[in-house]
Design a protein around this motif. Structure first.
Motif, mmCIF file in Angstrom:
data_model
loop_
_atom_site.group_PDB
_atom_site.id
_atom_site.type_symbol
_atom_site.label_atom_id
_atom_site.label_comp_id
_atom_site.label_asym_id
_atom_site.label_seq_id
_atom_site.Cartn_x
_atom_site.Cartn_y
_atom_site.Cartn_z
ATOM 1 N N LEU A 91 0.885 -1.307 -0.087
ATOM 2 C CA LEU A 91 -0.103 0.067 -0.004
ATOM 3 C C LEU A 91 0.717 1.132 -0.023
ATOM 4 C CD1 LEU A 91 -3.140 0.684 0.585
ATOM 5 C CD2 LEU A 91 -2.310 1.446 2.728
ATOM 6 N N THR A 97 -2.008 8.336 7.716
ATOM 7 C CA THR A 97 -1.459 7.566 8.630
ATOM 8 C C THR A 97 -0.464 8.274 9.270
ATOM 9 O OG1 THR A 97 -2.027 5.836 6.788
ATOM 10 C CG2 THR A 97 -0.351 5.083 8.400
ATOM 11 N N GLY A 123 0.531 -5.916 9.942
ATOM 12 C CA GLY A 123 0.244 -5.756 8.594
ATOM 13 C C GLY A 123 1.101 -4.504 8.228
ATOM 14 N N THR A 124 2.586 -4.573 8.195
ATOM 15 C CA THR A 124 3.254 -3.324 8.111
ATOM 16 C C THR A 124 3.225 -2.931 6.610
ATOM 17 O OG1 THR A 124 5.489 -2.527 8.596
ATOM 18 C CG2 THR A 124 5.518 -5.019 7.666
ATOM 19 N N GLY A 125 3.194 -3.597 5.687
ATOM 20 C CA GLY A 125 3.106 -3.279 4.361
ATOM 21 C C GLY A 125 4.576 -2.561 3.912
ATOM 22 N N CYS A 128 5.997 1.440 6.860
ATOM 23 C CA CYS A 128 6.193 2.984 7.226
ATOM 24 C C CYS A 128 5.804 3.083 8.926
ATOM 25 C CB CYS A 128 5.280 3.798 6.489
ATOM 26 S SG CYS A 128 3.468 3.255 6.577
ATOM 27 N N LEU A 129 4.798 2.426 9.394
ATOM 28 C CA LEU A 129 4.535 2.727 11.023
ATOM 29 C C LEU A 129 5.538 2.222 11.820
ATOM 30 C CD1 LEU A 129 0.783 1.757 10.776
ATOM 31 C CD2 LEU A 129 1.836 3.860 11.298
ATOM 32 N N ASN A 189 -2.703 -0.522 10.651
ATOM 33 C CA ASN A 189 -3.754 0.116 9.777
ATOM 34 C C ASN A 189 -4.077 -0.998 8.886
ATOM 35 O OD1 ASN A 189 -4.819 1.875 7.857
ATOM 36 N ND2 ASN A 189 -2.793 2.229 6.806
ATOM 37 N N PRO A 190 -4.885 -1.670 9.236
ATOM 38 C CA PRO A 190 -5.350 -2.902 8.293
ATOM 39 C C PRO A 190 -6.137 -2.786 7.139
ATOM 40 C CG PRO A 190 -6.637 -2.967 10.299
ATOM 41 C CD PRO A 190 -5.968 -1.654 10.422
ATOM 42 N N PRO A 191 -6.010 -3.534 6.239
ATOM 43 C CA PRO A 191 -7.002 -3.411 5.022
ATOM 44 C C PRO A 191 -8.261 -3.268 5.595
ATOM 45 C CG PRO A 191 -5.565 -5.376 4.856
ATOM 46 C CD PRO A 191 -5.394 -4.932 6.336
ATOM 47 N N ALA A 211 -3.919 -5.699 0.793
ATOM 48 C CA ALA A 211 -3.956 -4.416 1.520
ATOM 49 C C ALA A 211 -5.147 -3.629 1.720
ATOM 50 C CB ALA A 211 -2.694 -3.761 0.965
#
Ligand code: GLN
Length: 282
Positions: A91, A97, A123-125, A128-129, A189-191, A211
């Motif tokens: 994502l 975010t 769910g880090t993708g 970024c977090l 920040n999940p889907p 995502a």
């Protein structure tokens, strides 16, 4: 060759004529010239080099004609002042975010002060977090999970490029964290788009559906996280979620159902939309 000014105005108009965003053209011009916004302003009357102009023009066409997101053309997005590599497997980090990070750091200070804490990003993708939190606060030990191996590859690379110390775990939601000790903060920040909700083509055709979509009502991943959350959290904790603007009530209900003796705080994003929920257990 055109000047920067000419290149900008001709191509902004080209974007507008094709119902695309002129701001995207400026982003592409900055990227392909290597100039910041301020530098670009200062050099508006300079002539562009031929090969640079050609690369920029190709990029504008990729955006206007092929409908690619600019972030896939430049292969990056800026998040909280850091440059994150992105591709079609993650994502693209969103402005909203960034606000989650700001509030979370405040609540962390309130609850934990300067003591070291362990953070789990589910769910880090792109990472970024977890990566931003680790970079912003040296007292944070960050762990991040994702079920997608290609996404983890992007996240690991971002972590390395930015010099962050994040431990990545492959697996579904919280599962890979079982047996990895307990945590003080969980962020996700999940889907969250309901499966059948309309999504604009720029997003739907380019960003990974894994995502984006969160089940029939978009809440599947919140349920999955909340059901198991306390099994990996310490007695005193913070859980922070980003969510759809029209799901704040349901999220509050779910948090109340699964987590007892907590203070629930909900925040709007800069657009005035109910976007974040923080659960504090002091
Ligand atoms: N945590 C990542 C982000 O906030 C990925 C989120 C996702 O893939 N849903 O950008």
């Amino acid at each position: 060759m055109p000047t920067y000014q000419e290149a900008l105005s001709i191509n902004e108009q080209y974007a507008l004529d094709n119902d695309k965003e002129p701001t995207a053209v400026r982003i592409l011009l900055m990227h392909f010239s290597g100039l910041s916004g301020a530098e670009l302003l200062a050099r508006m009357q300079d002539m562009m080099q031929a090969d640079m102009y050609q690369r920029f023009r190709n990029a504008v066409d990729a955006y206007v004609i092929e409908h690619k997101p600019t972030q896939h053309i430049t292969e990056c997005e800026h998040f909280y002042g850091y440059r994150f590599g992105v591709n079609e497997n993650v994502l693209i980090p969103r402005f909203e975010t960034e606000e989650l990070i700001g509030y979370l750091l405040d609540y962390k200070a309130e609850l934990f002060g300067d003591t070291p804490v362990r953070v789990a990003d589910i769910g880090t993708g792109s990472g970024c977090l977890a990566i931003t939190l680790a970079l912003e606060d040296e007292n944070i030990e960050a762990h991040a999970t994702d079920i997608s191996e290609p996404a983890l590859k992007v996240a690991r690379q971002n972590s390395e490029n930015l010099g962050a110390n994040v431990t990545f775990h492959a697996g579904d939601m919280l599962a890979p964290l079982q047996g990895q000790g307990t945590f003080d903060i969980l962020v996700s920040n999940p889907p969250y788009i309901p499966n059948h909700e309309h999504v604009e083509a720029l997003v739907k055709n380019h960003e990974p559906h894994i995502a984006l979509f969160g089940g029939e009502d978009g809440l599947d991943y919140y349920r999955a996280i909340l059901r198991q959350a306390e099994s990996i959290m310490n007695g005193r904790y913070i859980i922070a979620f980003e969510h759809a603007y029209d799901k704040a009530k349901e999220i509050r209900k779910l948090c109340k159902k699964y987590l007892k003796n907590t203070r629930i705080i909900q925040k709007k994003d800069m657009q005035g939309k109910d976007r974040m929920t923080f659960v504090l257990r002091p």
